[in-house]
Design an enzyme around this catalytic site. Sequence first.
Site, PDB file in Angstrom:
ATOM      1  N   SER A  61       0.800  -1.210   0.000  1.00 43.56           N
ATOM      2  CA  SER A  61       0.000   0.000   0.000  1.00 43.56           C
ATOM      3  C   SER A  61       0.842   1.274   0.000  1.00 43.56           C
ATOM      4  CB  SER A  61      -0.954  -0.012   1.194  1.00 43.56           C
ATOM      5  OG  SER A  61      -2.085  -0.755   0.889  1.00 43.56           O
ATOM      6  N   ASP A 113      10.678   4.527  -9.905  1.00 45.09           N
ATOM      7  CA  ASP A 113      10.357   5.134 -11.194  1.00 45.09           C
ATOM      8  C   ASP A 113      11.298   6.297 -11.521  1.00 45.09           C
ATOM      9  OD1 ASP A 113       8.332   3.349 -11.591  1.00 45.09           O
ATOM     10  OD2 ASP A 113       6.705   4.825 -11.609  1.00 45.09           O
ATOM     11  N   LYS A 155      -0.771  -4.192  -3.382  1.00 45.90           N
ATOM     12  CA  LYS A 155      -2.068  -3.589  -3.061  1.00 45.90           C
ATOM     13  C   LYS A 155      -2.121  -2.216  -3.714  1.00 45.90           C
ATOM     14  CE  LYS A 155      -5.226  -2.135   0.574  1.00 45.90           C
ATOM     15  NZ  LYS A 155      -5.266  -0.690   0.304  1.00 45.90           N
TER      16      LYS A 155
END
Length: 474
Positions: free
Chosen positions: A379, A390, A404
């Site tokens: 999460s 990224d 999740k």
Amino acid sequence: MPLRYRALLAALVIAAAAFAGALYLGYRGANAAAGRLDTPAGFVGTALRGGDLQGLLSPQMLDAHLVTLAYRQVERVYYKPVNSQTLLRGERSGILAYLKTARVTHATLPAEQASGDQLADSQKLDSVLAYAQGHYGKRLGKSGDTQLTQAAMRGMLSSLSDPYTVYLSPQEIASLNESLDGGNFGGIGVYINQLRDGEVLLQPIEGLPAAHVGMKPGEILDSVDAKPIKGLTLDRVERLIRGPEGTPVSLRAHMWRTKRFQTFTITRQIIHVPTVHAKMEGGYDYIRLSDFGETSADEVRKALLDGKAHHAKGYILDLRDNGGGLLDAAVKISSFFIPHGAIVSTINRDGDRDESDALGTSIAGLAPLVVLVNGYTASASEITSGAIQDYKIGTLVGTKTFGKGVVQSIYKMPDEGALKITTARYVTPLGRDIQHKGIVPDIVVAQDPDPGIIDTPRDKQLAAAKARLAKAVR
């Protein structure tokens, strides 16, 4: 109650609840001091207080309309289209299941068919609950009507087959609030994790009562004061362990993957829940974050600045076993490392995208950076680790994360309970949807998930993180 008043009440509560949607990301329980880390506040946003309506309505009137309010809120904000017939069946199943556990034999309820009209279907939900209360409420004791109401809401929400969309009782929402805002309470100083197989795992916090009596990380709880905890909810286990300051509690537990039981008698103290454990080791700033709570960003910032003050050669952010928390906390913590750009984007069922950008609070010189992750990194912690990966700000080391990729909003109900509803999915800055997929680290290092290994000489993942940093600073 006349129909026009019932409709007015529902509209009032739902309009108020629309402003109560603090975004929460978590997948399992783990407060401290008998508390959990999912469950599980300091909710961001304006919450609807139960007292706003409790002064206007009797308990019976409130009970009679909570299910309708839950139904309408789910239909309005759930991240996927909702089938009213599914919710009707779920309410009925939830009530019947509760009556069975309460040893009410041969219970029956009418089977309603949804019409597709929201008002008519909400009236059918009301009528099923009213039937149950009228026929069985008194047999269940003083709180029978309330228990049936809660069972109806839980059954309705569970019919969505979404483990993250649930009704939280007043006690459960208080516990979640307490864990996320670092509240003080009478406990023993442990994190409690609910594992996938339902076992309850304890991790003592350094310097607090459980650690003082010799409890080690990785204890599997068996009983509390001789009461077996198998089958109990995490909230119930938490309440068994907590208690008044100065009183003793006895916990029977065994170490992870062994059956060598030990009993710990621990005196409860007033506990403040820390979310960060930080230290300088080998010239590196090691920061282990247990959850994303109200105070977590401040704690992480302090640890990072302490590392800079001690001329850290590199930084390790340990998000292993971190089950999540508040979306705002994830954005704040990510912003310490990422100077600009999107941190995460949430997408509702209509496809509307809400982008959360870096806050402009980055701390210069936090390189090289390694983020440790594992199968219980979930999460909010996946948002932070995904954004760092990224942007190539740091290197992820460990094993694939939990996966999740959905967000819950929390809506206060007039009984002081709350609805936790999945309202959106999220994607990383590069548009990756990690739901059920997880994030694969840059350097995969397999390791037994035994939490007792973390930050010990047997911790191969931590050793790999240090090796990566050593290579980067040469």
